[in-house]
Design an enzyme around this catalytic site. Structure first.
Site, PDB file in Angstrom:
ATOM      1  N   CYS A  82      95.358 141.029 -53.046  1.00 21.95           N
ATOM      2  CA  CYS A  82      94.006 140.466 -53.018  1.00 21.95           C
ATOM      3  C   CYS A  82      93.005 141.310 -52.237  1.00 21.95           C
ATOM      4  O   CYS A  82      91.959 141.699 -52.767  1.00 21.95           O
ATOM      5  CB  CYS A  82      94.050 139.063 -52.411  1.00 21.95           C
ATOM      6  SG  CYS A  82      95.235 137.943 -53.182  1.00 21.95           S
ATOM      7  N   HIS A 186      88.073 136.902 -48.478  1.00 14.57           N
ATOM      8  CA  HIS A 186      89.318 137.600 -48.124  1.00 14.57           C
ATOM      9  C   HIS A 186      89.101 139.051 -47.729  1.00 14.57           C
ATOM     10  O   HIS A 186      89.967 139.907 -47.945  1.00 14.57           O
ATOM     11  CB  HIS A 186      90.330 137.515 -49.286  1.00 14.57           C
ATOM     12  CG  HIS A 186      91.756 137.521 -48.801  1.00 14.57           C
ATOM     13  ND1 HIS A 186      92.843 137.526 -49.653  1.00 14.57           N
ATOM     14  CD2 HIS A 186      92.272 137.519 -47.540  1.00 14.57           C
ATOM     15  CE1 HIS A 186      93.962 137.526 -48.961  1.00 14.57           C
ATOM     16  NE2 HIS A 186      93.648 137.528 -47.667  1.00 14.57           N
TER      17      HIS A 186
END
Length: 638
Positions: A82, A186
């Site tokens: 991610c 993130h």
């Protein structure tokens, strides 16, 4: 001949030019700057969508989007995890250039109170959009109230006894800001202290932010286990070692190496280690599962059940408020990352369980966003793009044995690997005023291509003070080019160069060479069950000399590696790749390691907290969104 240039003739000529039909591309560029809606799903497999061959999960809205635009069949994430994948998507650069990959075991942030993040000197497509009039000055806050048209089609949420009845949210927002990031970030939050927000989306070009600075974790929903479960065996080792060493001190060793004081101290160390772990394990949801609106925490831990719907409402309101000027919206779904969730009214007993329900909810949200653009008469001048940050996470199976992951189709392995299943992702672009309908592009393309493509559409100059690795997709999308501008692509496992892809000029071959590959557990599988993700260092990898070579044009599943015996050009191919690697490595400049141990560890003083109340400090828990509810409304499925 001279009479042709008299004023009456020139006037008549200009009038005829105005009346002549023009191409769709010319008429498009004559309009105002296009709106941009980017949607990224988390851990969605390329084999989960109907337009990529799935016939067991219904995704009619995404399939319709593909029919209305261009579908990419070799669209590649720049990293299989991610954090680095999203860094590359935003910047158009390999994440190794920004320091968003590391040499250690951890390849993505797992704490909201880590100090690492996307450096502020990186140029994102959102920053470039701001420079092209996609943002205005901050003005006073207003109330968010969805129009009656927006209410139609929202799913009905019935009270389940597990929480408050869902109501319309009238949220404080700001007028006049026209770039927004909704959902998963993130890419870091704080650097030196809680609230400095050095890595916040606002520092990377987004006027508005509604989402989580972290990722969605198992710990965010009770009963779904913990991503830190694998830490517990190490804690047990510490406790056991402390206990038996203490016994040894009590029984055998004289002072000052033994005796009751040393033994008691060791027992206390073991007990404290176990106690801290248990407390941390109990509170990790409240620490990591944070919902923010702009700079403020509004819910902690967040309630996931209705989160996709809330974020969709936020997107709808944003588009309604900014329909009169160009905007950029990045809707980054938390689904379908574990722990899985779906709106109760969308739950059904399908063959894929709650995973299939989560995919269907994402499909509903995509459809609602596109329908809103059509209702606002913005569809013809809005680029809509959909992708996934990487492939499906094949290790995700619940404690009860239920499969909680998707499908990567015919492609090998999944998330955290550079096998095709980990990096080949959906890529759909639709812009009715410009792009052809139903076009399929079977050429290597990358997430990194979005930044140069958007600069073309926005009329923005590319940054010339740094190396960009993406290429403008418009020639491919419009059919003006038949080959990708990517001759070579480099695939990293954390900071380690893992594989190289070569699409030679005047050839249909797609060579891919691996310098090392993960050790699958159990043997013979395509996942790393023992470690939950595949790792990038010994003893979890096997190095290959010579490298493993595949031709993806003939073997897309990467089933049979080629050898000097089976491929006569083996040495030539390896030499070309080695030269490309040398050039690529020479282009890298030193960057601060944002994934170093000191940047990924939990730092309590960086922990985002709820707003202070009554003069006291910020709290660990808050339900601010629920406190601001003003009106109860039932929704019906549209």
């Amino acid at each position: 001949m001279k009479g042709l240039f008299t004023p009456p003739c020139l006037l008549l000529f200009l009038l005829l030019l105005l009346l002549l039909p023009v191409s769709s591309a010319t008429s498009f560029w004559a309009k105002e700057k296009p709106n941009i809606v980017l949607m990224m799903v988390d851990d969605l497999g390329i084999g989960d969508l109907g337009c990529y061959g799935n016939n067991t999960i219904s995704t009619p809205h995404i399939d319709r989007l593909a029919q209305m635009g261009v579908r990419l069949t070799q669209h590649l994430a720049a990293a299989p995890l991610c954090t680095p994948s999203r860094a590359a998507f935003l910047t158009g650069r390999y994440p190794v250039r920004s320091g968003m990959v590391g040499l250690g075991r951890v390849g993505a942030y797992i704490f909201s109170a880590s100090s690492g993040g996307l450096p502020s000197n990186e140029v994102t497509f959102a920053k470039l959009a701001q420079g092209q009039g996609y943002n205005t000055a901050l003005i006073e806050g207003v109330r968010l109230t969805l129009s009656s048209e927006a209410v139609k089609g929202m799913p009905r949420f019935r009270h389940t006894g597990c929480g408050p009845r869902l109501r319309v949210l009238h949220l404080e927002t700001a007028r006049g800001r026209t770039t927004e990031h909704i959902g998963k970030w993130h890419l870091g939050l704080n650097c030196e202290h809680a609230g400095d927000h050095c890595h916040h989306p606002a520092n990377h070009g987004f006027d508005l932010f509604y989402g989580t600075p972290m990722t969605h974790l198992r710990d965010c929903i009770a009963g779904h286990g913990s991503v830190f479960a694998q830490v517990w065996p190490y804690v047990r080792y510490v406790v056991a070692a402390s206990f038996w060493t203490a016994v040894l001190c009590f029984a055998c060793l004289p002072a000052p190496f033994g005796g009751w004081r040393v033994g008691l101290g060791l027992l206390l160390i073991g007990a404290a280690t176990a106690g801290l772990y248990l407390v941390f394990d109990h509170l990790i949801g409240a620490l990591n599962c944070v919902l923010m609106r702009d700079q403020q925490v509004v819910e902690k831990p967040y309630v996931s059940e209705d989160l996709t719907a809330r974020m969709t409402w936020e997107a709808v309101d944003f588009m309604e408020r900014n329909s009169g000027k160009p905007f950029l919206l990045f809707l980054s779904f938390l689904q379908v990352h574990t722990a899985l969730f779906a709106t109760p009214t969308l739950r059904e007993s399908g063959p894929h369980g709650i995973y299939g329900d989560a995919v269907r909810e994402v499909d509903w949200a995509v459809g609602f966003v596109v329908d809103t653009l059509e209702r606002l008469n913005l569809r013809g001048n809005t680029l809509v793009y959909l992708t996934s940050d990487q492939g499906a996470h094949l290790e995700e199976v619940s404690d009860q044995g239920e499969v909680h992951h998707g499908s990567n189709g015919v492609y090998k392995a999944g998330k955290s690997t550079n096998w095709e299943g980990g990096i080949r992702v959906p890529g759909i672009l639709s812009l009715p005023g410009l792009l052809p309908r139903g076009r399929v592009v079977d050429q290597p393309t990358s997430h990194m291509d979005l930044l140069p493509t958007l600069t073309t559409l926005m009329g923005a100059p590319l940054p010339h003070d740094r190396q960009l690795d993406g290429h403008d997709l418009m020639p491919l999308l419009l059919g003006r080019a038949t080959r990708s501008s990517h001759e070579f692509l480099f695939h990293y496992c954390n900071a380690h160069l893992n594989a190289v892809r070569w699409h030679p000029p005047n050839s249909d071959a797609a060579w891919k060479a691996f310098y090392f590959t993960p050790v699958f557990t159990p043997p013979g599988g395509e996942s790393c069950t023992d470690t939950l993700v595949c790792l990038c260092h010994a003893p979890y990898v096997t190095h290959h000399d010579p490298p493993l070579l595949y031709d993806l044009s003939r073997d897309p599943s990467e089933a049979t590696p080629l050898t000097p015996t089976t491929e006569p050009r083996f040495a030539v191919i390896m030499a070309a790749m080695a030269a490309a690697v040398e050039r690529h490595l020479a282009s890298l400049e030193p960057a601060d390691d944002q994934m170093a141990l000191g940047h990924v560890l939990w730092k309590p003083w960086l922990q985002p907290s709820c707003p202070a109340r009554g003069g006291s400090g910020g709290g660990l828990f808050c339900r601010e969104e629920r406190h601001r509810v003003q009106k109860a409304t039932d929704w019906s499925v549209g």
